[in-house]
Scaffold this active site. Sequence first.
Site, mmCIF file in Angstrom:
data_model
loop_
_atom_site.group_PDB
_atom_site.id
_atom_site.type_symbol
_atom_site.label_atom_id
_atom_site.label_comp_id
_atom_site.label_asym_id
_atom_site.label_seq_id
_atom_site.Cartn_x
_atom_site.Cartn_y
_atom_site.Cartn_z
ATOM 1 N N GLU A 33 0.846 -1.198 0.000
ATOM 2 C CA GLU A 33 0.000 0.000 0.000
ATOM 3 C C GLU A 33 0.879 1.244 0.000
ATOM 4 O O GLU A 33 1.775 1.367 0.827
ATOM 5 C CB GLU A 33 -0.931 -0.002 1.226
ATOM 6 C CG GLU A 33 -1.811 1.245 1.369
ATOM 7 C CD GLU A 33 -2.640 1.548 0.113
ATOM 8 O OE1 GLU A 33 -3.488 0.725 -0.241
ATOM 9 O OE2 GLU A 33 -2.407 2.613 -0.514
ATOM 10 N N GLY A 34 0.613 2.146 -0.936
ATOM 11 C CA GLY A 34 1.401 3.372 -1.054
ATOM 12 C C GLY A 34 0.870 4.530 -0.225
ATOM 13 O O GLY A 34 1.622 5.464 0.101
ATOM 14 N N GLY A 176 -23.637 14.461 -13.255
ATOM 15 C CA GLY A 176 -23.907 13.022 -13.205
ATOM 16 C C GLY A 176 -24.773 12.642 -12.023
ATOM 17 O O GLY A 176 -24.394 12.882 -10.879
ATOM 18 N N ALA A 177 -25.960 12.066 -12.311
ATOM 19 C CA ALA A 177 -26.882 11.671 -11.232
ATOM 20 C C ALA A 177 -26.721 10.202 -10.894
ATOM 21 O O ALA A 177 -27.680 9.430 -10.860
ATOM 22 C CB ALA A 177 -28.319 11.969 -11.649
ATOM 23 N N VAL A 179 -24.579 7.322 -8.145
ATOM 24 C CA VAL A 179 -24.546 7.143 -6.692
ATOM 25 C C VAL A 179 -23.742 8.254 -6.005
ATOM 26 O O VAL A 179 -24.188 8.856 -5.022
ATOM 27 C CB VAL A 179 -23.928 5.777 -6.346
ATOM 28 C CG1 VAL A 179 -24.015 5.511 -4.866
ATOM 29 C CG2 VAL A 179 -24.633 4.681 -7.103
ATOM 30 N N ILE A 180 -22.553 8.552 -6.529
ATOM 31 C CA ILE A 180 -21.696 9.538 -5.872
ATOM 32 C C ILE A 180 -22.355 10.911 -5.885
ATOM 33 O O ILE A 180 -22.438 11.588 -4.848
ATOM 34 C CB ILE A 180 -20.307 9.597 -6.557
ATOM 35 C CG1 ILE A 180 -19.566 8.282 -6.302
ATOM 36 C CG2 ILE A 180 -19.486 10.795 -6.042
ATOM 37 C CD1 ILE A 180 -18.173 8.196 -6.876
ATOM 38 N N THR A 265 -19.024 11.363 -12.825
ATOM 39 C CA THR A 265 -19.425 10.791 -14.114
ATOM 40 C C THR A 265 -18.855 9.385 -14.293
ATOM 41 O O THR A 265 -18.669 8.924 -15.410
ATOM 42 C CB THR A 265 -18.950 11.687 -15.271
ATOM 43 O OG1 THR A 265 -17.567 11.981 -15.069
ATOM 44 C CG2 THR A 265 -19.729 12.980 -15.329
ATOM 45 N N GLY A 266 -18.558 8.731 -13.190
ATOM 46 C CA GLY A 266 -18.057 7.361 -13.267
ATOM 47 C C GLY A 266 -16.614 7.240 -12.811
ATOM 48 O O GLY A 266 -15.946 8.244 -12.528
ATOM 49 N N HIS A 439 -42.593 -7.422 15.324
ATOM 50 C CA HIS A 439 -43.369 -6.185 15.251
ATOM 51 C C HIS A 439 -43.006 -5.310 16.454
ATOM 52 O O HIS A 439 -42.952 -5.820 17.568
ATOM 53 C CB HIS A 439 -44.859 -6.500 15.284
ATOM 54 C CG HIS A 439 -45.722 -5.275 15.309
ATOM 55 N ND1 HIS A 439 -45.913 -4.492 14.189
ATOM 56 C CD2 HIS A 439 -46.395 -4.677 16.331
ATOM 57 C CE1 HIS A 439 -46.706 -3.476 14.511
ATOM 58 N NE2 HIS A 439 -46.994 -3.552 15.803
#
Length: 460
Positions: A33-34, A176-177, A179-180, A265-266, A439
């Site tokens: 990991e960097g 962009g609509a 998730v993010i 946008t992805g 319930h």
Amino acid sequence: MTNYDVIVIGSGPGGYVCAIRCAQLGLKTAIVEGRDTLGGTCLNVGCIPSKALLHASHSYHEATHNFEKMGLIINSPKIDFKKMQDYKNDVIAQNTKGIEFLLKKNKIDWLKGWAKLNAQKQVIIDEDVYDAKSVVIATGSEASSIPNVEIDESRIVTSTGALSLSKIPKSMVVIGAGVIGLEMGSIYSRLGTEVTVIEYLDHITPGMDLEISKNFQRTLKKQGLKFIMGAAVQSAISTKSKATVVYKKSDVETKIETDIVLVSTGRKPFINGLNFKEIGGELTHTGQIKTDNKWKTSIDGIYAIGDAITGPMLAHKAEDEGMAVAEVLSGKHGHVNYNVIPGVIYTTPEVANVGKTEEELKEAGIAYKVGKFSFMGNGRAKAVFQGEGFVKLLADEATDRILGCHLIGPAAGDLIHEICVAMEFGASAQDIAMTCHAHPTFSEAMREAALACGDGAIHA
Ligand code: NAI
């Protein structure tokens, strides 16, 4: 030079889960990991910090909208954004340190730095060379932008910059609509930012069941988010104090000035600098690492999982692949059921799904029945101001086998797992309908939707 059974490159949910499972299965394992901290995008600049800000902003919304209704009178709540960021950073630190602890506990070496592969399939970190019988690439993804939009992470930002703004902006344009865009847009909208989402398609959240998507958009509109649909962003330019976004809709170009532009946008695989392609590794035509059904790349001994390969870019999909590839490497039969991978959007209400959408079933010519239940008929949901939304269960017309489930409502991201388990067992809607549900719980809505696939829901 150190020899390992496995070196995993990347410590996000795919990589660290893979490394832990490898170690549990008796393989001598290292992880590269960097970043200064473990956990990848998810823990450092993605899932976890966004959930902290979603929680904080939702709590603020509750305090300003619902506290008084419950007889909780407090002086008008204020936002200390710096403190909110400190809280978020603390959540990140707790989680990333947790992974460090887990790696130590499982005797996994953390090789610090950015890994490169060479033709001998060795892993190079700076000047050091490491040998391993197998290498697993779990390097994740990075934001992908669009032409004429230059990300500076201060005014024109990806989710990374949006999670660490120095102050709450007055206005934000979200490109962009997906998730993010909708999760981050919700956070800032609740904190008082005027949020405008520009989306190329005529509906939000591509790929989602269309009825849920439309309902979700209505809910977000009511919460104050503005939408410009069917519009393609042409450019975004940062000036000293503002940014200008140009979009084209029905051949007409329009300019908007805003404080912050979020580019959502992805994402694309993060494999630059890894040298994978250069040593002959094959990519798909869309730029992901090509693997077979056991996650092996075109190079013997090198495997790949998570966002770097095909499939949904989801932390839990990467985790499942991480565990499965560890099993393959230790001679077992690693398996991921790609038909049962839930998706969740952590807005309020939450949105969740698993299995086929109605559109997919129609397209495949599968006869299905629909059981729906509104959270307005769920006592618990109404008691906590969350009666909005509904559950939609899709079952095979002939066999009653569950084919998919889509819901918008309270705790949707947790409720969906009842259906995931049911689908793994090949259950029918009646199996859910005949299972006693406590319930009052939100989960009764799942049972009611299952009842609606048969003789009818009780509280509809
Ligand atoms: P996305 O692929 O979900 O959505 C991007 C949207 O941008 C699409 O609706 C597309 O039509 C639109 N778009 C593209 N170019 C445009 C243009 N020029 N003008 C206007 N609209 C344009 O991408 P997003 O939201 O960036 O997410 C990336 C990945 O991260 C996804 O695979 C997502 O599943 C994953 N993710 C998942 C989360 C979760 O599970 N809760 C949270 C955050 C990310």
